[in-house]
Scaffold this motif. Structure first.
Motif, mmCIF file in Angstrom:
data_model
loop_
_atom_site.group_PDB
_atom_site.id
_atom_site.type_symbol
_atom_site.label_atom_id
_atom_site.label_comp_id
_atom_site.label_asym_id
_atom_site.label_seq_id
_atom_site.Cartn_x
_atom_site.Cartn_y
_atom_site.Cartn_z
ATOM 1 N N ALA A 1 0.815 -1.205 0.198
ATOM 2 C CA ALA A 1 0.067 0.028 -0.055
ATOM 3 C C ALA A 1 0.809 1.378 0.052
ATOM 4 O O ALA A 1 0.527 2.143 -0.757
ATOM 5 C CB ALA A 1 -0.871 0.092 1.201
ATOM 6 N N PHE A 2 1.957 1.197 0.433
ATOM 7 C CA PHE A 2 2.919 2.213 0.604
ATOM 8 C C PHE A 2 3.269 2.439 -0.654
ATOM 9 O O PHE A 2 3.387 3.758 -1.090
ATOM 10 C CB PHE A 2 4.033 1.920 1.719
ATOM 11 N N TYR A 3 3.957 1.648 -1.261
ATOM 12 C CA TYR A 3 4.350 1.775 -2.687
ATOM 13 C C TYR A 3 3.257 2.184 -3.886
ATOM 14 O O TYR A 3 3.623 3.107 -4.652
ATOM 15 C CB TYR A 3 5.380 0.697 -3.151
ATOM 16 N N GLN A 4 2.237 1.656 -3.692
ATOM 17 C CA GLN A 4 1.220 2.141 -4.528
ATOM 18 C C GLN A 4 0.626 3.674 -4.134
ATOM 19 O O GLN A 4 0.566 4.325 -5.138
ATOM 20 C CB GLN A 4 -0.130 1.375 -4.176
ATOM 21 N N LEU A 5 0.837 4.254 -3.122
ATOM 22 C CA LEU A 5 0.584 5.550 -2.846
ATOM 23 C C LEU A 5 1.889 6.419 -3.329
ATOM 24 O O LEU A 5 1.524 7.493 -3.984
ATOM 25 C CB LEU A 5 0.513 5.641 -1.291
ATOM 26 N N CYS A 6 3.222 6.263 -3.127
ATOM 27 C CA CYS A 6 4.073 6.749 -3.748
ATOM 28 C C CYS A 6 3.754 6.577 -5.310
ATOM 29 O O CYS A 6 3.902 7.751 -5.895
ATOM 30 C CB CYS A 6 5.290 5.974 -3.556
ATOM 31 N N CYS A 7 3.528 5.637 -5.967
ATOM 32 C CA CYS A 7 3.512 5.574 -7.336
ATOM 33 C C CYS A 7 2.141 6.344 -7.807
ATOM 34 O O CYS A 7 2.238 6.842 -9.095
ATOM 35 C CB CYS A 7 3.298 4.073 -8.083
ATOM 36 N N HIS A 8 1.081 6.576 -6.942
ATOM 37 C CA HIS A 8 0.082 7.515 -7.329
ATOM 38 C C HIS A 8 0.595 8.929 -7.271
ATOM 39 O O HIS A 8 0.165 9.438 -8.037
ATOM 40 C CB HIS A 8 -0.959 7.149 -6.252
ATOM 41 N N MET A 9 1.552 9.229 -6.354
ATOM 42 C CA MET A 9 1.723 10.561 -6.494
ATOM 43 C C MET A 9 2.942 10.737 -7.382
ATOM 44 O O MET A 9 2.989 11.793 -7.664
ATOM 45 C CB MET A 9 2.322 11.010 -4.942
ATOM 46 N N GLU A 10 3.757 9.957 -7.669
ATOM 47 C CA GLU A 10 4.758 10.039 -8.699
ATOM 48 C C GLU A 10 5.062 8.858 -9.631
ATOM 49 O O GLU A 10 5.335 7.729 -9.043
ATOM 50 C CB GLU A 10 6.313 10.258 -7.710
ATOM 51 N N GLN A 11 4.314 8.930 -10.795
ATOM 52 C CA GLN A 11 4.190 7.778 -11.812
ATOM 53 C C GLN A 11 5.635 6.992 -11.873
ATOM 54 O O GLN A 11 5.895 5.771 -11.933
ATOM 55 C CB GLN A 11 3.484 8.156 -13.048
ATOM 56 N N ASN A 12 6.663 7.863 -12.074
ATOM 57 C CA ASN A 12 8.087 7.043 -12.225
ATOM 58 C C ASN A 12 8.729 7.083 -10.844
ATOM 59 O O ASN A 12 9.932 7.051 -10.765
ATOM 60 C CB ASN A 12 9.045 8.098 -13.192
ATOM 61 N N TYR A 13 8.050 6.686 -9.681
ATOM 62 C CA TYR A 13 8.654 6.684 -8.440
ATOM 63 C C TYR A 13 9.949 5.779 -8.400
ATOM 64 O O TYR A 13 11.021 6.153 -7.879
ATOM 65 C CB TYR A 13 7.712 6.310 -7.257
ATOM 66 N N HIS A 14 9.804 4.619 -8.800
ATOM 67 C CA HIS A 14 10.593 3.478 -8.774
ATOM 68 C C HIS A 14 11.921 3.968 -9.734
ATOM 69 O O HIS A 14 13.142 3.622 -9.166
ATOM 70 C CB HIS A 14 10.242 2.175 -9.033
ATOM 71 N N GLN A 15 11.836 4.397 -10.804
ATOM 72 C CA GLN A 15 12.816 4.740 -11.759
ATOM 73 C C GLN A 15 13.814 5.631 -11.162
ATOM 74 O O GLN A 15 14.987 5.836 -11.099
ATOM 75 C CB GLN A 15 12.311 5.154 -13.049
ATOM 76 N N LEU A 16 12.844 6.663 -10.482
ATOM 77 C CA LEU A 16 13.651 7.828 -10.022
ATOM 78 C C LEU A 16 14.403 7.563 -8.660
ATOM 79 O O LEU A 16 15.584 8.037 -8.584
ATOM 80 C CB LEU A 16 12.523 8.909 -9.479
ATOM 81 N N GLU A 17 13.816 6.742 -8.043
ATOM 82 C CA GLU A 17 14.732 6.192 -6.608
ATOM 83 C C GLU A 17 15.948 5.342 -7.296
ATOM 84 O O GLU A 17 16.874 5.639 -6.640
ATOM 85 C CB GLU A 17 13.799 5.313 -5.940
ATOM 86 N N PHE A 18 15.759 4.692 -8.364
ATOM 87 C CA PHE A 18 17.017 4.090 -8.901
ATOM 88 C C PHE A 18 18.021 4.902 -9.189
ATOM 89 O O PHE A 18 19.261 4.915 -9.029
ATOM 90 C CB PHE A 18 16.835 2.909 -9.855
ATOM 91 N N GLU A 19 17.523 5.907 -9.922
ATOM 92 C CA GLU A 19 18.329 7.030 -10.560
ATOM 93 C C GLU A 19 19.088 7.733 -9.568
ATOM 94 O O GLU A 19 20.313 8.297 -9.709
ATOM 95 C CB GLU A 19 17.845 7.788 -11.573
ATOM 96 N N LEU A 20 18.333 8.213 -8.496
ATOM 97 C CA LEU A 20 19.039 8.960 -7.329
ATOM 98 C C LEU A 20 19.898 8.083 -6.836
ATOM 99 O O LEU A 20 20.894 8.516 -6.220
ATOM 100 C CB LEU A 20 17.646 9.151 -6.310
ATOM 101 N N ARG A 21 19.800 6.703 -6.581
ATOM 102 C CA ARG A 21 20.694 6.028 -5.907
ATOM 103 C C ARG A 21 22.035 5.618 -6.831
ATOM 104 O O ARG A 21 23.187 5.735 -6.303
ATOM 105 C CB ARG A 21 20.168 4.600 -5.526
ATOM 106 N N LEU A 22 21.702 5.730 -8.176
ATOM 107 C CA LEU A 22 22.960 5.819 -9.031
ATOM 108 C C LEU A 22 23.952 7.063 -8.691
ATOM 109 O O LEU A 22 25.017 6.969 -8.511
ATOM 110 C CB LEU A 22 22.470 5.627 -10.334
ATOM 111 N N TYR A 23 23.135 8.070 -8.855
ATOM 112 C CA TYR A 23 23.790 9.378 -8.519
ATOM 113 C C TYR A 23 24.750 9.421 -7.148
ATOM 114 O O TYR A 23 25.427 9.786 -7.037
ATOM 115 C CB TYR A 23 22.902 10.742 -8.277
#
Length: 170
Positions: free
Chosen positions: A137-159
Motif C-alpha cells: 500500500a505504501f509503494y502504491q501510494l508513492c506511485c500514485h503521487m509520482e508515476q516514475n517513483y521506482h525509476q527515480l529512486e534507482f536513478e537517485l541511488r545511482l547518483y
C-alpha cells in the motif's frame, strides 16, 4: 563478484541492474548520463520554499491526511542505511494537552539535486503520513503521487554512487 561498497546505495537491486550501474561508473559515464537526463538543480533551496513545495504535493494527492508542520533540510541527516529523508511524528506536552506534529527532514545534500529527485524523496516521506511501513500500500501510494517513483529512486541511488566516487554534479 563486484565490490559491495562500490554500490552500497544499490544493494537492494538485482545483480543485472547493479552490473549495469557499475559499468556506467567504471567507464565514467554516469555523470554525463545523469546530466543529460537532469541538466539542472531544483529551485527549492530555502526551507520556506521546500515546505511550500511539499505542501503543494500533499494538497494535491493527500488533502485529507494529517498536516505537516515542518519540512526542513537537515545537516545532521546523512545518507546512511539507505535513509534519504526522515518522517517523524513528534508529540509534545503543552500545558495539560498533548500536541502532535508531523515533520519531514531531508538530508542537506539534496538541496542541490534535480527536481524529480527531490520530488521522489518528498513523495516517499509524505506517503508515511498514511502508511507507516514500506508495504504494498505504501509503494502504491508513492506511485500514485509520482508515476516514475521506482525509476527515480534507482536513478537517485545511482547518483549517490556517482557522488561517492566523483563528487557532486549540480
Amino acid at each position: 563478484m563486484m565490490p559491495r561498497e562500490t554500490l552500497k546505495y544499490l544493494n537492494g537491486y538485482s545483480l543485472q541492474l547493479r552490473e549495469q550501474a557499475l559499468e556506467l561508473l567504471d567507464r565514467e559515464r554516469s555523470g554525463p548520463w545523469l546530466l543529460q537526463k537532469y541538466p539542472k538543480a531544483h529551485q527549492w533551496a530555502s526551507e520556506k520554499a521546500l515546505y511550500g513545495y511539499a505542501r503543494d504535493i500533499k494538497d494535491r494527492y493527500m488533502r485529507s491526511s494529517a498536516p505537516v508542520s515542518k519540512v526542513v533540510y537537515d545537516d545532521r541527516l546523512h545518507v546512511i542505511k539507505n535513509a534519504l529523508g526522515l518522517h517523524t511524528y513528534v508529540t509534545r506536552a503543552q500545558g495539560g494537552r498533548l500536541k502532535s506534529k508531523n515533520e519531514i527532514r531531508i538530508s542537506s545534500l539534496f538541496r542541490r539535486v534535480p527536481e524529480p529527485f527531490l520530488r521522489m524523496i518528498l513523495v516517499h516521506e509524505l506517503a508515511h503520513l498514511r502508511e507507516k511501513e514500506h508495504g504494498k500500500a505504501f509503494y502504491q501510494l508513492c506511485c500514485h503521487m509520482e508515476q516514475n517513483y521506482h525509476q527515480l529512486e534507482f536513478e537517485l541511488r545511482l547518483y549517490l554512487c556517482h557522488r561517492d566516487r566523483f563528487g557532486d554534479l549540480w
